[in-house]
Motif scaffolding. Structure first.
Motif, PDB file in Angstrom:
ATOM      1  N   PRO A  58       0.003 -14.585   4.613  1.00 42.23           N
ATOM      2  CA  PRO A  58      -0.641 -13.289   4.905  1.00 42.23           C
ATOM      3  C   PRO A  58      -2.099 -13.331   4.508  1.00 42.23           C
ATOM      4  O   PRO A  58      -2.517 -14.182   3.737  1.00 42.23           O
ATOM      5  CB  PRO A  58       0.154 -12.311   4.051  1.00 42.23           C
ATOM      6  N   ASP A  59      -2.818 -12.364   4.991  1.00 46.28           N
ATOM      7  CA  ASP A  59      -4.258 -12.374   4.792  1.00 46.28           C
ATOM      8  C   ASP A  59      -4.639 -12.218   3.350  1.00 46.28           C
ATOM      9  O   ASP A  59      -5.667 -12.729   2.886  1.00 46.28           O
ATOM     10  CB  ASP A  59      -4.903 -11.238   5.636  1.00 46.28           C
ATOM     11  N   ASN A  60      -3.810 -11.480   2.586  1.00 48.43           N
ATOM     12  CA  ASN A  60      -4.146 -11.225   1.187  1.00 48.43           C
ATOM     13  C   ASN A  60      -3.611 -12.273   0.229  1.00 48.43           C
ATOM     14  O   ASN A  60      -3.673 -12.138  -0.979  1.00 48.43           O
ATOM     15  CB  ASN A  60      -3.635  -9.833   0.773  1.00 48.43           C
ATOM     16  N   ALA A  61      -2.991 -13.303   0.799  1.00 49.79           N
ATOM     17  CA  ALA A  61      -2.396 -14.340  -0.065  1.00 49.79           C
ATOM     18  C   ALA A  61      -3.466 -15.245  -0.642  1.00 49.79           C
ATOM     19  O   ALA A  61      -4.533 -15.445  -0.036  1.00 49.79           O
ATOM     20  CB  ALA A  61      -1.393 -15.182   0.716  1.00 49.79           C
ATOM     21  N   GLN A  62      -3.196 -15.740  -1.824  1.00 52.32           N
ATOM     22  CA  GLN A  62      -4.118 -16.662  -2.495  1.00 52.32           C
ATOM     23  C   GLN A  62      -3.603 -18.085  -2.227  1.00 52.32           C
ATOM     24  O   GLN A  62      -2.635 -18.541  -2.814  1.00 52.32           O
ATOM     25  CB  GLN A  62      -4.147 -16.388  -3.991  1.00 52.32           C
TER      26      GLN A  62
END
Length: 545
Positions: free
Chosen positions: A110-114
Protein backbone atom coordinates in the motif's frame (compact mmCIF):
# COMPACT_ATOMS: atom_id res chain seq x y z
CA UNK A 1 21.37 -51.81 43.26
CA UNK A 2 18.18 -53.75 43.98
CA UNK A 3 14.87 -52.63 42.45
CA UNK A 4 11.56 -54.27 43.18
CA UNK A 5 9.35 -55.41 40.34
CA UNK A 6 6.93 -52.60 41.11
CA UNK A 7 9.73 -50.04 40.87
CA UNK A 8 10.91 -51.52 37.59
CA UNK A 9 7.40 -51.28 36.13
CA UNK A 10 7.09 -47.63 37.17
CA UNK A 11 10.56 -46.78 35.88
CA UNK A 12 9.73 -48.38 32.52
CA UNK A 13 6.43 -46.57 32.18
CA UNK A 14 7.90 -43.21 33.28
CA UNK A 15 10.74 -43.64 30.81
CA UNK A 16 8.27 -44.22 27.97
CA UNK A 17 6.09 -41.28 29.10
CA UNK A 18 9.08 -38.93 29.37
CA UNK A 19 10.34 -39.94 25.96
CA UNK A 20 6.93 -39.34 24.41
CA UNK A 21 6.60 -36.05 26.34
CA UNK A 22 9.96 -34.92 25.01
CA UNK A 23 8.80 -35.78 21.49
CA UNK A 24 5.44 -34.00 21.80
CA UNK A 25 6.63 -30.93 23.76
CA UNK A 26 10.01 -30.21 22.19
CA UNK A 27 10.85 -32.25 19.13
CA UNK A 28 7.48 -32.25 17.39
CA UNK A 29 6.75 -28.46 17.89
CA UNK A 30 10.26 -27.59 16.71
CA UNK A 31 9.89 -29.71 13.61
CA UNK A 32 6.41 -28.33 12.93
CA UNK A 33 7.70 -24.73 13.38
CA UNK A 34 10.54 -25.34 10.95
CA UNK A 35 8.12 -26.93 8.51
CA UNK A 36 5.73 -23.92 8.75
CA UNK A 37 8.56 -21.43 8.27
CA UNK A 38 9.84 -23.31 5.28
CA UNK A 39 6.42 -23.54 3.65
CA UNK A 40 5.73 -19.89 4.45
CA UNK A 41 9.04 -18.83 2.90
CA UNK A 42 8.27 -20.87 -0.22
CA UNK A 43 4.77 -19.43 -0.42
CA UNK A 44 6.03 -15.82 -0.12
CA UNK A 45 8.72 -16.50 -2.71
CA UNK A 46 6.13 -17.92 -5.13
CA UNK A 47 3.97 -14.86 -4.62
CA UNK A 48 6.99 -12.62 -5.33
CA UNK A 49 7.74 -14.60 -8.48
CA UNK A 50 4.10 -14.32 -9.62
CA UNK A 51 4.02 -10.56 -9.07
CA UNK A 52 7.36 -10.14 -10.85
CA UNK A 53 6.06 -12.10 -13.85
CA UNK A 54 2.87 -9.98 -13.99
CA UNK A 55 4.90 -6.78 -13.79
CA UNK A 56 7.23 -7.93 -16.57
CA UNK A 57 4.27 -8.81 -18.82
CA UNK A 58 2.63 -5.47 -18.11
CA UNK A 59 5.87 -3.61 -18.91
CA UNK A 60 6.28 -5.58 -22.12
CA UNK A 61 2.80 -4.41 -23.12
CA UNK A 62 3.56 -0.94 -21.79
CA UNK A 63 0.42 -1.27 -19.71
CA UNK A 64 1.25 0.66 -16.57
CA UNK A 65 -2.14 0.12 -15.07
CA UNK A 66 -1.55 -3.59 -15.30
CA UNK A 67 1.64 -3.04 -13.34
CA UNK A 68 -0.44 -1.64 -10.53
CA UNK A 69 -2.88 -4.50 -10.84
CA UNK A 70 -0.06 -7.07 -10.67
CA UNK A 71 1.30 -5.45 -7.52
CA UNK A 72 -2.18 -5.43 -5.96
CA UNK A 73 -2.49 -9.20 -6.65
CA UNK A 74 -1.32 -10.02 -3.11
CA UNK A 75 -3.28 -7.35 -1.30
CA UNK A 76 -5.85 -9.83 -0.07
CA UNK A 77 -3.20 -11.81 1.85
CA UNK A 78 -3.57 -11.01 5.59
CA UNK A 79 0.13 -11.35 6.27
CA UNK A 80 1.17 -8.76 3.67
CA UNK A 81 3.20 -5.86 4.96
CA UNK A 82 4.19 -4.30 1.62
CA UNK A 83 5.02 -4.99 -1.99
CA UNK A 84 7.57 -2.74 -3.73
CA UNK A 85 8.79 -2.37 -7.27
CA UNK A 86 12.50 -1.67 -7.13
CA UNK A 87 14.34 -0.25 -10.19
CA UNK A 88 17.94 -1.37 -10.57
CA UNK A 89 20.48 0.69 -12.59
CA UNK A 90 24.14 0.09 -13.23
CA UNK A 91 26.32 3.16 -12.46
CA UNK A 92 29.98 3.23 -13.51
CA UNK A 93 32.66 5.13 -11.69
CA UNK A 94 34.65 7.95 -13.23
CA UNK A 95 37.15 5.59 -14.77
CA UNK A 96 34.43 3.28 -16.11
CA UNK A 97 36.18 0.32 -14.53
CA UNK A 98 33.99 -0.47 -11.51
CA UNK A 99 30.22 -0.77 -11.85
CA UNK A 100 27.81 -0.15 -8.98
CA UNK A 101 24.19 -1.27 -8.74
CA UNK A 102 21.80 1.40 -7.62
CA UNK A 103 18.39 0.39 -6.33
CA UNK A 104 15.46 2.78 -6.14
CA UNK A 105 11.96 2.08 -4.91
CA UNK A 106 9.78 2.98 -7.86
CA UNK A 107 6.44 2.12 -6.38
CA UNK A 108 5.07 0.62 -3.13
CA UNK A 109 1.73 -0.91 -2.23
CA UNK A 110 0.00 0.00 0.00
CA UNK A 111 0.99 3.57 -0.47
CA UNK A 112 1.48 4.21 3.23
CA UNK A 113 3.64 1.15 3.79
CA UNK A 114 7.24 1.51 4.84
CA UNK A 115 9.21 -0.70 2.41
CA UNK A 116 12.27 -2.65 3.38
CA UNK A 117 14.65 -3.89 0.75
CA UNK A 118 16.29 -6.44 3.09
CA UNK A 119 15.10 -8.30 6.21
CA UNK A 120 16.50 -6.70 9.39
CA UNK A 121 19.02 -8.76 11.37
CA UNK A 122 17.83 -10.71 14.45
CA UNK A 123 14.23 -10.05 13.54
CA UNK A 124 12.14 -13.01 12.52
CA UNK A 125 8.83 -11.16 12.71
CA UNK A 126 8.97 -10.30 8.97
CA UNK A 127 9.96 -12.24 5.87
CA UNK A 128 11.45 -10.37 2.84
CA UNK A 129 11.45 -12.11 -0.55
CA UNK A 130 12.72 -10.71 -3.88
CA UNK A 131 11.83 -11.75 -7.44
CA UNK A 132 13.77 -10.17 -10.39
CA UNK A 133 12.28 -9.08 -13.69
CA UNK A 134 13.93 -7.67 -16.82
CA UNK A 135 12.34 -5.59 -19.51
CA UNK A 136 13.61 -3.40 -22.31
CA UNK A 137 12.15 -0.46 -20.60
CA UNK A 138 13.19 -1.31 -17.04
CA UNK A 139 15.13 -3.86 -14.92
CA UNK A 140 14.41 -4.46 -11.29
CA UNK A 141 12.94 -6.67 -8.61
CA UNK A 142 9.67 -7.18 -6.82
CA UNK A 143 10.21 -7.11 -3.02
CA UNK A 144 7.52 -8.69 -0.83
CA UNK A 145 7.33 -8.23 2.94
CA UNK A 146 5.14 -10.60 4.99
CA UNK A 147 4.61 -10.67 8.73
CA UNK A 148 5.16 -13.97 10.71
CA UNK A 149 2.38 -13.42 13.24
CA UNK A 150 0.30 -16.25 11.80
CA UNK A 151 3.29 -18.55 11.91
CA UNK A 152 3.99 -17.67 15.53
CA UNK A 153 0.33 -18.17 16.39
CA UNK A 154 0.36 -21.56 14.68
CA UNK A 155 3.49 -22.53 16.61
CA UNK A 156 1.85 -21.45 19.84
CA UNK A 157 -1.22 -23.50 19.00
CA UNK A 158 1.02 -26.50 18.28
CA UNK A 159 2.81 -26.13 21.63
CA UNK A 160 -0.52 -25.84 23.43
CA UNK A 161 -1.83 -28.91 21.68
CA UNK A 162 1.38 -30.81 22.45
CA UNK A 163 1.15 -29.84 26.10
CA UNK A 164 -2.44 -31.08 26.27
CA UNK A 165 -1.49 -34.32 24.51
CA UNK A 166 1.51 -34.79 26.83
CA UNK A 167 -0.63 -34.27 29.90
CA UNK A 168 -3.15 -36.74 28.53
CA UNK A 169 -0.40 -39.25 27.78
CA UNK A 170 1.06 -38.73 31.26
CA UNK A 171 -2.31 -39.46 32.82
CA UNK A 172 -2.71 -42.52 30.63
CA UNK A 173 0.80 -43.62 31.69
CA UNK A 174 -0.14 -43.25 35.36
CA UNK A 175 -3.28 -45.27 34.77
CA UNK A 176 -1.35 -47.98 32.88
CA UNK A 177 1.30 -47.99 35.63
CA UNK A 178 -1.30 -48.51 38.31
CA UNK A 179 -3.02 -51.17 36.24
CA UNK A 180 0.23 -53.05 35.51
CA UNK A 181 1.32 -52.67 39.11
CA UNK A 182 -1.85 -54.33 40.26
CA UNK A 183 -1.93 -56.91 37.49
CA UNK A 184 1.74 -57.89 37.62
CA UNK A 185 3.47 -56.80 40.81
CA UNK A 186 0.66 -57.69 43.21
CA UNK A 187 0.37 -61.38 42.20
CA UNK A 188 4.16 -61.66 41.89
CA UNK A 189 4.62 -60.21 45.40
CA UNK A 190 1.95 -62.60 46.67
CA UNK A 191 3.84 -65.48 45.02
CA UNK A 192 7.10 -64.29 46.59
CA UNK A 193 5.63 -64.10 50.08
CA UNK A 194 3.96 -67.48 49.69
CA UNK A 195 7.21 -69.01 48.39
CA UNK A 196 9.09 -67.69 51.44
CA UNK A 197 6.57 -69.27 53.80
CA UNK A 198 6.72 -72.52 51.85
CA UNK A 199 10.50 -72.39 52.19
CA UNK A 200 10.01 -72.06 55.95
CA UNK A 201 7.92 -75.25 55.92
CA UNK A 202 4.37 -73.89 55.71
CA UNK A 203 2.80 -76.00 52.94
CA UNK A 204 -0.72 -74.65 53.58
CA UNK A 205 0.00 -71.54 51.50
CA UNK A 206 -2.15 -70.91 48.43
CA UNK A 207 -2.13 -67.90 46.06
CA UNK A 208 -5.28 -66.58 44.37
CA UNK A 209 -5.11 -66.31 40.58
CA UNK A 210 -6.25 -62.84 39.43
CA UNK A 211 -6.01 -63.43 35.69
CA UNK A 212 -5.90 -66.10 33.00
CA UNK A 213 -2.60 -64.98 31.51
CA UNK A 214 0.93 -66.30 32.12
CA UNK A 215 0.96 -64.96 35.69
CA UNK A 216 -2.27 -66.79 36.36
CA UNK A 217 -0.72 -69.96 34.93
CA UNK A 218 2.32 -69.39 37.15
CA UNK A 219 0.05 -68.99 40.18
CA UNK A 220 -1.83 -72.20 39.38
CA UNK A 221 1.48 -74.02 38.83
CA UNK A 222 2.72 -72.73 42.20
CA UNK A 223 -0.40 -73.96 43.97
CA UNK A 224 -0.09 -77.36 42.26
CA UNK A 225 3.57 -77.53 43.28
CA UNK A 226 2.74 -76.78 46.92
CA UNK A 227 0.02 -79.44 46.91
CA UNK A 228 2.47 -81.97 45.44
CA UNK A 229 5.08 -80.96 48.01
CA UNK A 230 2.58 -81.44 50.80
CA UNK A 231 1.70 -84.90 49.50
CA UNK A 232 5.37 -85.75 49.09
CA UNK A 233 6.17 -84.56 52.62
CA UNK A 234 3.36 -86.70 54.02
CA UNK A 235 4.64 -89.67 52.03
CA UNK A 236 8.16 -88.97 53.28
CA UNK A 237 6.94 -88.84 56.85
CA UNK A 238 5.18 -92.15 56.35
CA UNK A 239 8.33 -93.56 54.73
CA UNK A 240 10.46 -92.18 57.58
CA UNK A 241 8.24 -93.85 60.12
CA UNK A 242 8.50 -97.09 58.17
CA UNK A 243 12.25 -96.64 57.93
CA UNK A 244 12.53 -95.98 61.65
CA UNK A 245 10.54 -99.12 62.35
CA UNK A 246 12.68 -101.04 59.85
CA UNK A 247 15.85 -99.60 61.40
CA UNK A 248 14.69 -100.65 64.84
CA UNK A 249 13.94 -104.14 63.53
CA UNK A 250 17.29 -104.23 61.74
CA UNK A 251 19.03 -103.03 64.89
CA UNK A 252 17.43 -105.81 66.87
CA UNK A 253 18.35 -108.30 64.16
CA UNK A 254 21.90 -106.97 64.12
CA UNK A 255 22.18 -107.32 67.87
CA UNK A 256 20.84 -110.85 67.61
CA UNK A 257 23.34 -111.58 64.81
CA UNK A 258 26.17 -110.18 66.92
CA UNK A 259 25.07 -112.30 69.86
CA UNK A 260 24.80 -115.35 67.59
CA UNK A 261 28.21 -114.58 66.10
CA UNK A 262 29.67 -114.28 69.58
CA UNK A 263 28.11 -117.60 70.48
CA UNK A 264 29.47 -119.17 67.29
CA UNK A 265 32.92 -117.79 67.99
CA UNK A 266 32.73 -119.14 71.53
CA UNK A 267 31.52 -122.46 70.11
CA UNK A 268 34.48 -122.47 67.75
CA UNK A 269 36.80 -121.79 70.67
CA UNK A 270 35.16 -124.49 72.75
CA UNK A 271 35.42 -126.93 69.85
CA UNK A 272 39.14 -126.22 69.58
CA UNK A 273 39.36 -126.44 73.37
CA UNK A 274 37.74 -129.88 73.19
CA UNK A 275 40.32 -130.99 70.66
CA UNK A 276 43.05 -129.54 72.90
CA UNK A 277 41.65 -131.34 75.93
CA UNK A 278 41.83 -134.70 74.21
CA UNK A 279 45.39 -134.02 73.06
CA UNK A 280 46.41 -132.71 76.45
CA UNK A 281 44.97 -135.77 78.15
CA UNK A 282 47.16 -137.94 75.92
CA UNK A 283 50.18 -135.69 76.44
CA UNK A 284 49.76 -135.55 80.20
CA UNK A 285 49.32 -139.31 80.37
CA UNK A 286 52.94 -139.95 79.35
CA UNK A 287 54.62 -137.75 82.01
CA UNK A 288 52.18 -139.00 84.61
CA UNK A 289 53.14 -142.59 83.74
CA UNK A 290 56.76 -141.62 84.23
CA UNK A 291 55.94 -139.95 87.54
CA UNK A 292 54.01 -142.99 88.77
CA UNK A 293 56.63 -145.50 87.59
CA UNK A 294 59.60 -143.62 88.94
CA UNK A 295 57.81 -142.90 92.22
CA UNK A 296 57.20 -146.65 92.68
CA UNK A 297 60.81 -147.46 91.85
CA UNK A 298 61.94 -144.75 94.23
CA UNK A 299 59.85 -146.32 96.99
CA UNK A 300 61.48 -149.73 96.36
CA UNK A 301 64.89 -148.10 96.30
CA UNK A 302 64.14 -146.33 99.56
CA UNK A 303 63.18 -149.66 101.17
CA UNK A 304 66.38 -151.27 99.92
CA UNK A 305 68.32 -148.34 101.31
CA UNK A 306 66.56 -148.82 104.64
CA UNK A 307 67.53 -152.50 104.71
CA UNK A 308 71.06 -151.65 103.74
CA UNK A 309 71.28 -149.18 106.57
CA UNK A 310 70.07 -151.83 109.02
CA UNK A 311 72.84 -154.14 107.87
CA UNK A 312 75.31 -151.30 107.99
CA UNK A 313 78.84 -152.55 108.23
CA UNK A 314 82.15 -151.08 107.47
CA UNK A 315 82.46 -152.79 104.15
CA UNK A 316 83.23 -151.35 100.79
CA UNK A 317 80.56 -153.44 99.08
CA UNK A 318 77.79 -152.06 101.28
CA UNK A 319 79.03 -148.52 100.73
CA UNK A 320 78.93 -148.96 96.98
CA UNK A 321 75.43 -150.46 97.22
CA UNK A 322 74.14 -147.50 99.21
CA UNK A 323 75.80 -145.07 96.80
CA UNK A 324 74.22 -146.79 93.82
CA UNK A 325 70.76 -146.72 95.42
CA UNK A 326 71.17 -143.02 96.27
CA UNK A 327 72.22 -142.25 92.70
CA UNK A 328 69.18 -144.09 91.35
CA UNK A 329 66.93 -142.17 93.75
CA UNK A 330 68.42 -138.86 92.53
CA UNK A 331 67.85 -139.85 88.90
CA UNK A 332 64.30 -140.93 89.59
CA UNK A 333 63.53 -137.70 91.39
CA UNK A 334 65.02 -135.72 88.49
CA UNK A 335 62.85 -137.62 86.02
CA UNK A 336 59.82 -137.17 88.23
CA UNK A 337 60.59 -133.43 88.38
CA UNK A 338 61.11 -133.22 84.61
CA UNK A 339 57.86 -134.95 83.70
CA UNK A 340 55.96 -133.11 86.38
CA UNK A 341 57.11 -129.81 84.90
CA UNK A 342 56.16 -131.09 81.45
CA UNK A 343 52.64 -131.89 82.65
CA UNK A 344 52.50 -128.48 84.30
CA UNK A 345 53.51 -126.77 81.07
CA UNK A 346 50.83 -128.64 79.13
CA UNK A 347 48.14 -127.68 81.62
CA UNK A 348 49.31 -124.05 81.55
CA UNK A 349 49.17 -124.08 77.75
CA UNK A 350 45.64 -125.43 77.89
CA UNK A 351 44.61 -122.74 80.35
CA UNK A 352 46.30 -120.09 78.26
CA UNK A 353 44.38 -121.21 75.17
CA UNK A 354 41.06 -121.34 76.98
CA UNK A 355 41.46 -117.91 78.61
CA UNK A 356 40.31 -114.76 76.83
CA UNK A 357 43.17 -113.06 75.03
CA UNK A 358 44.67 -110.14 76.93
CA UNK A 359 45.79 -108.50 73.72
CA UNK A 360 49.32 -108.10 75.08
CA UNK A 361 52.08 -109.17 72.73
CA UNK A 362 54.97 -111.23 74.07
CA UNK A 363 58.33 -112.21 72.65
CA UNK A 364 57.52 -115.75 71.49
CA UNK A 365 59.42 -118.73 70.11
CA UNK A 366 57.27 -119.59 67.11
CA UNK A 367 58.99 -122.97 66.60
CA UNK A 368 58.05 -124.08 70.11
CA UNK A 369 54.51 -122.71 69.75
CA UNK A 370 54.00 -124.40 66.36
CA UNK A 371 55.36 -127.74 67.60
CA UNK A 372 53.30 -127.70 70.79
CA UNK A 373 50.00 -127.03 69.04
CA UNK A 374 50.84 -129.53 66.29
CA UNK A 375 51.20 -132.35 68.83
CA UNK A 376 48.10 -131.23 70.72
CA UNK A 377 46.04 -131.17 67.53
CA UNK A 378 47.29 -134.58 66.43
CA UNK A 379 46.61 -136.31 69.75
CA UNK A 380 43.25 -134.57 70.06
CA UNK A 381 42.13 -136.09 66.75
CA UNK A 382 43.59 -139.44 67.79
CA UNK A 383 41.55 -139.34 70.97
CA UNK A 384 38.32 -138.73 68.99
CA UNK A 385 39.08 -141.23 66.22
CA UNK A 386 41.29 -144.19 67.04
CA UNK A 387 41.61 -145.00 63.31
CA UNK A 388 43.10 -141.59 62.58
CA UNK A 389 46.74 -141.56 61.62
CA UNK A 390 48.90 -139.16 59.64
CA UNK A 391 52.56 -138.51 59.06
CA UNK A 392 53.93 -135.25 60.46
CA UNK A 393 56.91 -133.52 58.92
CA UNK A 394 58.43 -130.45 60.52
CA UNK A 395 61.09 -128.21 59.08
CA UNK A 396 61.70 -125.63 61.76
CA UNK A 397 64.37 -123.03 61.11
CA UNK A 398 66.75 -123.29 64.06
CA UNK A 399 67.67 -119.64 63.63
CA UNK A 400 64.05 -118.47 63.50
CA UNK A 401 63.71 -114.96 64.88
CA UNK A 402 61.60 -114.59 68.01
CA UNK A 403 58.83 -112.07 67.46
CA UNK A 404 56.26 -110.21 69.51
CA UNK A 405 52.85 -111.83 69.11
CA UNK A 406 49.80 -112.68 71.19
CA UNK A 407 50.53 -116.39 71.88
CA UNK A 408 46.92 -117.38 72.55
CA UNK A 409 45.73 -115.90 69.25
CA UNK A 410 48.54 -117.35 67.12
CA UNK A 411 47.97 -120.71 68.87
CA UNK A 412 44.29 -120.61 67.85
CA UNK A 413 45.27 -119.87 64.24
CA UNK A 414 47.79 -122.73 64.14
CA UNK A 415 45.35 -125.14 65.80
CA UNK A 416 42.71 -124.26 63.22
CA UNK A 417 45.11 -124.77 60.29
CA UNK A 418 46.40 -128.07 61.75
CA UNK A 419 42.89 -129.37 62.36
CA UNK A 420 41.83 -128.47 58.81
CA UNK A 421 44.95 -130.13 57.38
CA UNK A 422 44.41 -133.36 59.35
CA UNK A 423 40.73 -133.30 58.32
CA UNK A 424 41.67 -132.93 54.63
CA UNK A 425 44.15 -135.84 54.57
CA UNK A 426 41.79 -138.07 56.56
CA UNK A 427 38.93 -137.28 54.19
CA UNK A 428 41.07 -138.15 51.16
CA UNK A 429 42.28 -141.40 52.74
CA UNK A 430 38.73 -142.48 53.58
CA UNK A 431 37.59 -141.59 50.08
CA UNK A 432 40.34 -143.72 48.55
CA UNK A 433 39.41 -146.63 50.81
CA UNK A 434 35.71 -146.36 50.00
CA UNK A 435 34.50 -149.56 48.24
CA UNK A 436 32.46 -147.68 45.66
CA UNK A 437 35.58 -146.17 44.10
CA UNK A 438 36.55 -147.34 40.65
CA UNK A 439 39.42 -149.75 40.07
CA UNK A 440 41.37 -146.91 38.51
CA UNK A 441 41.61 -145.10 41.82
CA UNK A 442 41.99 -148.09 44.12
CA UNK A 443 45.79 -148.59 43.67
CA UNK A 444 46.40 -145.07 45.02
CA UNK A 445 44.93 -146.06 48.38
CA UNK A 446 47.84 -148.43 48.90
CA UNK A 447 50.52 -145.82 48.19
CA UNK A 448 48.82 -142.72 49.63
CA UNK A 449 50.17 -141.59 52.98
CA UNK A 450 48.37 -138.72 54.73
CA UNK A 451 51.03 -136.12 55.48
CA UNK A 452 50.96 -132.72 57.13
CA UNK A 453 54.09 -130.60 56.77
CA UNK A 454 54.91 -127.58 58.92
CA UNK A 455 57.75 -125.26 57.90
CA UNK A 456 59.08 -122.09 59.47
CA UNK A 457 61.69 -119.74 58.10
CA UNK A 458 62.96 -116.21 58.34
CA UNK A 459 62.18 -113.52 55.75
CA UNK A 460 65.26 -111.59 54.74
CA UNK A 461 65.19 -108.14 53.15
CA UNK A 462 68.18 -106.29 51.76
CA UNK A 463 68.76 -102.96 53.49
CA UNK A 464 70.64 -100.21 51.62
CA UNK A 465 74.08 -99.69 53.16
CA UNK A 466 73.98 -102.93 55.17
CA UNK A 467 76.54 -105.72 54.61
CA UNK A 468 73.91 -108.45 54.73
CA UNK A 469 70.11 -108.64 54.49
CA UNK A 470 68.20 -108.31 57.74
CA UNK A 471 65.30 -110.35 59.09
CA UNK A 472 62.06 -108.41 58.60
CA UNK A 473 59.57 -111.20 59.28
CA UNK A 474 58.89 -114.92 59.51
CA UNK A 475 56.83 -117.40 57.51
CA UNK A 476 54.85 -120.40 58.73
CA UNK A 477 53.75 -122.92 56.09
CA UNK A 478 51.10 -125.54 56.85
CA UNK A 479 50.76 -127.97 53.93
CA UNK A 480 48.67 -131.09 53.52
CA UNK A 481 48.42 -133.59 50.67
CA UNK A 482 44.64 -133.83 50.83
CA UNK A 483 42.22 -133.13 47.99
CA UNK A 484 43.13 -129.44 47.85
CA UNK A 485 40.74 -126.51 47.36
CA UNK A 486 38.89 -125.75 44.12
CA UNK A 487 39.54 -122.44 42.38
CA UNK A 488 35.91 -121.52 42.98
CA UNK A 489 36.28 -121.93 46.74
CA UNK A 490 39.72 -120.29 47.08
CA UNK A 491 38.22 -116.81 46.62
CA UNK A 492 35.64 -117.48 49.37
CA UNK A 493 37.77 -119.45 51.82
CA UNK A 494 38.23 -116.55 54.27
CA UNK A 495 34.63 -115.34 54.20
CA UNK A 496 32.69 -115.70 57.48
CA UNK A 497 30.45 -118.77 57.69
CA UNK A 498 31.84 -120.27 54.48
CA UNK A 499 32.67 -123.95 54.85
CA UNK A 500 32.98 -127.01 52.63
CA UNK A 501 32.44 -129.38 55.54
CA UNK A 502 29.13 -131.20 55.96
CA UNK A 503 26.50 -129.65 58.20
CA UNK A 504 27.39 -130.02 61.85
CA UNK A 505 31.11 -130.46 61.25
CA UNK A 506 32.11 -126.81 60.92
CA UNK A 507 30.84 -123.29 61.59
CA UNK A 508 32.77 -121.58 58.80
CA UNK A 509 34.31 -119.12 61.26
CA UNK A 510 37.71 -120.73 61.82
CA UNK A 511 39.56 -119.35 58.79
CA UNK A 512 37.69 -116.04 58.97
CA UNK A 513 38.78 -115.51 62.58
CA UNK A 514 42.29 -116.68 61.75
CA UNK A 515 42.48 -114.19 58.88
CA UNK A 516 41.41 -111.32 61.16
CA UNK A 517 43.90 -112.35 63.87
CA UNK A 518 46.82 -112.41 61.44
CA UNK A 519 45.97 -109.35 59.31
CA UNK A 520 44.23 -107.01 61.75
CA UNK A 521 45.74 -108.18 65.04
CA UNK A 522 49.33 -108.67 63.91
CA UNK A 523 49.73 -106.77 60.64
CA UNK A 524 50.64 -109.93 58.73
CA UNK A 525 49.17 -111.91 55.85
CA UNK A 526 47.37 -115.22 55.52
CA UNK A 527 47.26 -116.68 52.01
CA UNK A 528 46.47 -120.03 50.48
CA UNK A 529 47.97 -121.94 47.57
CA UNK A 530 46.26 -125.06 46.28
CA UNK A 531 46.02 -127.47 43.42
CA UNK A 532 42.82 -129.45 43.41
CA UNK A 533 43.44 -133.14 43.97
CA UNK A 534 47.06 -132.53 45.04
CA UNK A 535 47.58 -130.28 48.03
CA UNK A 536 46.62 -127.17 49.98
CA UNK A 537 49.13 -124.89 51.67
CA UNK A 538 48.40 -122.00 54.01
CA UNK A 539 51.15 -119.41 54.44
CA UNK A 540 51.34 -117.06 57.43
CA UNK A 541 53.69 -114.09 57.33
CA UNK A 542 54.33 -112.09 60.50
CA UNK A 543 56.47 -108.96 60.74
CA UNK A 544 59.33 -108.67 63.21
CA UNK A 545 58.81 -106.09 65.92
Amino acid sequence: MFFTLKTKIWLTILSIVLMFTFFTLIYFPAQQGNFLYKNYNNEVQNLANTVALGVQIALDDQNYKAVQTAMEYVKGNPGLKFVSLVQKDTVWDATHTKPDIKEMVFKTFPDNAQPLLYAPANNDSIIIKRAPFNDKMMSGEIVLGFTTKEIEQSKKNIRTTSLIVSAFIFLIGLFIGLLLSRKISKPVIALRNAARKVGEGDLTQRVQAYSNDEIGDLTNAFNTMVIDLSKTRNELRTSNRSLLESNAALSNTLNELKATQAQLIQSEKMASLGELTAGIAHEIQNPLNFVNNFSEVSIELAEELKEALQQLADTTQLHESITTIADDLIQNQQKINYHGKRADAIVKGMLQHSRKSTGQKELTDINQLADEYLRLSYHGLRAKDKTFNAAIQTYFDENLQKINVIPQDIGRVLLNLYTNAFYAVTKRKKALQSPDKSARVQPESKTYEPTVTVTTKNIFTATPGADSPSVTGIEIHVRDNGNGISAEHVSKIFQPFFTTKPTGEGTGLGLSLSYDIITKGHGGTLTVQSQEGEYAEFIITLPVG
